[in-house]
Scaffold this active site. Structure first.
Site, short mmCIF file in Angstrom:
data_model
loop_
_atom_site.label_atom_id
_atom_site.label_comp_id
_atom_site.label_asym_id
_atom_site.label_seq_id
_atom_site.Cartn_x
_atom_site.Cartn_y
_atom_site.Cartn_z
N SER A 6 0.83 -1.21 0.00
CA SER A 6 0.00 0.00 0.00
C SER A 6 0.86 1.25 0.00
O SER A 6 1.99 1.25 0.49
CB SER A 6 -0.90 0.03 1.24
OG SER A 6 -1.78 -1.05 1.24
N GLU A 33 -3.52 -14.77 1.69
CA GLU A 33 -3.92 -13.94 2.81
C GLU A 33 -5.40 -14.13 3.15
O GLU A 33 -5.80 -14.13 4.29
CB GLU A 33 -3.65 -12.47 2.47
CG GLU A 33 -4.02 -11.51 3.56
CD GLU A 33 -3.66 -10.07 3.20
OE1 GLU A 33 -3.59 -9.26 4.11
OE2 GLU A 33 -3.44 -9.78 2.00
#
Lengths: 376, 311
Positions: free
Chosen positions: A124, A239
């Site tokens: 990110s 994930e």
């Protein structure tokens, strides 16, 4: 349809349970949340213990049903969490295992399994959150190196990490998903600056990472140049697969503790509260069954599918409802940071945001499972 | 991925390969598609709408269900049954719920082996299920439970005639589970109808399913269905009363809220008698009140939490 362990699974469970019963009392006490070097040492030590006992690569090498048993039993026994090993074991490691060269696997995987190196995640950016593919951290080729400049955010364990799995833009002229490359960057490389971010819970759980002309060898690129988005998707599906299994077990334990606390402080006499707890128990029972269903399904395929998005959507809301219900049980004490569950309630606020917001998960479910058209 | 380092203890188990345990077996898939085909042929959309206009039980269809083993499914083969278990019954009732098949299906299924003719579909059995309502009293050949003072009411569901009866003792968990299976089927149909409409209905020059406001309703519909499915199937495997209580709560929610969201996605059409959505919602409402409603299930799970059982 069957929920009983196979004889092999039952044997694995029994052996693991016996080992946990022996080893857990010998572990050093958990360090304080602010003690980063202590937390690193503790988490790596646990991974080393797992390695020595032959459980180190359970996330990678074992059948999904075995992995589920491992996560269930370690949580029930109160074993340490993956902690600082999270990115190495569940993100970067599986990605390197799937996409890396033989040399890269030999260099990076054993230290992860032996509890020697910590990885963090540089995905990110301040302007690339849900729209991750719009990331702007640039990398230029200069001889045998990439030169990387930009900034990353929400990087957990950055303070104590040895390596960072980093997404960079190598072709700014290509379509946004096409110009991205996956690099392994040393966190002690010149030009890397880590600035801790304080969360609303008061703790520094993650950091901003600033990159100023950091040199990363081309040999540390996993996958082809500009193929990093595909490489990354392998990681993200891990994930969203079994990452929350232990937490569901933990939530069911908390629910029992809440019921006993309500009985103690008199809140149990309120039928609305009892029914709220009962309904939450139904939800967590179902989430556990959904996990077993998804894991059984993954046994055939190997990599967790988009079904993980359904789970993540429901689980993150259920976890927030759990700690809101805890506040209902606690009454005025829900405002006392020294009471149990109050910090957990604050932490739970990240669950509908981290690892893909609930809104993004709904897009994934609607577009990839239900086949609805992309759009706004 | 295997074979670099470590993992002595897990290697043996890991190399055992993928066993798919908590998934439908081939036989279960075959059973499900068989029932689905039968119901599509005998109780498709036209039959459903015809039944709405001419209420009453289709005895010929009931006998056909009997022949197909719908009621005798769990009876041992030595007693003329099919000899299958709760998981298979749940799959069958899920299909019935998807088709909105009317009639006292759960009561007759549970009476098979006890009431002559029930297993074969010759006898229609209604039963007071412990809650305050009795379905299909007038059409039934046999009425079980306390129905002496039954008072008819004008049922909200055109396909489920209702009487008010005195509430009685604890409901049969199997009846609760089979009802949850029906709710699951109805929830699945609500999700399918909503998605189909969202894909085809055009506004502002595009399918309404391209708008996130609509798309997210559909995603929540599916999430509720999938969570309920895991709970219902697991309860069918364990037959544990707490698992059944959980399955009931999630299936009721998936069906009732699913039908509501499906209605919303349909816009003005959703409010009409002509669209099928209201039939899904009304049936889901009726089933959600069976056995006294969900409150008792929530209390059961709360008690379970205190006792620390079910860990």
């Amino acid at each position: 349809m069957d929920l009983a362990d196979t004889p092999e699974d039952a044997e694995f469970r029994a052996r693991l349970r016996e080992w946990l019963g022996k080893v857990l009392p010998t572990l050093p006490p958990k360090p304080s949340p602010d003690d980063w070097p202590g937390r690193r040492a503790h988490d790596l030590g646990w991974q080393r213990t797992l390695y020595d006992a032959g459980y180190a690569d359970v996330h990678w090498a074992a059948a999904p049903t075995v992995r589920l048993i491992f996560l269930e039993e370690t949580e029930r026994a109160g074993a340490p969490y993956v902690g600082a090993n999270f990115v190495g074991l569940l993100h970067a490691g599986p990605t390197i295992a799937a996409e890396g060269s033989a040399g890269q696997r030999a260099r990076w995987l054993p230290p992860i399994l032996r509890g020697e190196e910590v990885w963090c995640q540089g995905f990110s950016e301040p302007d690339a959150g849900s729209d991750l593919a719009s990331l702007r951290t640039r990398a230029w080729r200069d001889g045998d190196d990439y030169v990387v400049s930009g900034s990353k955010i929400w990087t957990s364990h950055a303070e104590v990490a040895d390596w960072c799995e980093l997404l960079v833009r190598t072709d700014p002229t290509a379509a946004k998903h096409r110009g991205i490359t996956w690099l392994a960057m040393r966190m002690d490389a010149p030009g890397v600056t880590v600035r801790p971010l304080r969360t609303l819970a008061g703790s520094a759980e993650f950091a901003e990472v600033f990159l100023d002309e950091v040199r990363v060898p081309v040999a540390h690129r996993v996958g082809d140049e500009n193929d990093g988005w595909r490489v990354t998707m392998v990681t993200l599906s891990f994930e969203r697969g079994t990452a929350f299994v232990g937490e569901v077990v933990a939530c069911r334990r908390v629910l029992g503790e809440l019921a006993r606390e309500a009985r103690r402080n008199g809140r149990w006499d309120d039928p609305a509260l009892r029914r709220r707890l009962g309904l939450l128990d139904a939800e967590f029972r179902a989430l556990w069954r959904l996990t077993q269903w998804n894991v059984s399904e993954a046994s055939a395929g190997g990599v967790p599918g988009v079904g993980g998005s359904v789970f993540k959507l429901r689980y993150s809301h259920a976890r927030q409802e759990l700690y809101d219900t805890a506040a209902d049980v606690l009454g005025d004490e829900a405002l006392d940071l020294d009471r149990p569950w109050v910090l957990d309630r604050l932490s739970s606020l990240s669950y509908t945001i981290a690892a893909g917001t609930s809104q993004i998960q709904r897009n994934i479910v609607a577009e990839r499972i239900l086949g609805l058209p992309k759009g706004r | 991925m295997t074979g670099h380092v470590g993992g002595r203890a897990v290697r043996a188990a890991g190399e055992r390969g993928g066993d798919v345990r908590f998934q439908l077996t081939d036989d279960q898939r075959a059973l499900r598609s068989g029932v689905r085909e039968l119901l599509a042929r005998r109780f498709g959309r036209e039959a459903l709408r015809a039944a709405v206009e001419r209420p009453g039980l289709d005895r010929a269809l009931w006998r056909e269900l009997g022949t197909a083993g719908f009621f005798a499914l769990r009876l041992p083969e030595t007693a003329g049954g099919v000899g299958l278990g709760l998981p298979e019954a749940v799959l069958m009732f899920e299909e019935a719920g998807r088709a909105l098949l009317p009639g006292p299906l759960v009561a007759t299924h549970l009476a098979a082996g006890n009431v002559p003719g029930a297993a074969e579909g010759e006898t229609v059995v209604a039963a007071a299920d412990g809650g305050g309502l009795l379905e299909w009293r007038a059409a039934a050949d046999v009425v079980l439970g306390d129905a002496v003072d039954a008072v008819p009411l004008r049922s909200v569901d055109p396909l489920t005639p209702l009487h008010r009866v005195p509430a009685s003792d604890t409901p049969d968990p199997v009846a609760v589970l089979l009802t949850a299976a029906e709710q699951l089927g109805t929830a699945t149909r609500a999700c399918e109808l909503a998605v189909q409409h969202a894909r085809t209905r055009q506004q502002f020059g595009q399918p309404i399913g391209a708008f996130q406001a609509v798309k997210h309703l559909c995603a929540e519909l599916l999430a509720r269905v999938e969570v309920a499915r895991a709970a219902v199937y697991a309860a069918a495997v364990t037959a544990d009363p707490a698992d059944i209580a959980a399955a009931r709560l999630l299936a009721d929610d998936a069906a009732v809220r699913g039908a509501r969201d499906c209605l919303q996605v349909h816009g003005g059409m959703g409010f009409t008698w002509e669209a099928d959505v209201h039939l899904l919602l009304k049936r889901a409402w009726v089933r959600a009140r069976r056995a006294g409603g969900g409150a008792e299930s929530e209390e059961l799970l709360a008690r379970e939490l205190l006792s620390g059982a079910g860990r």
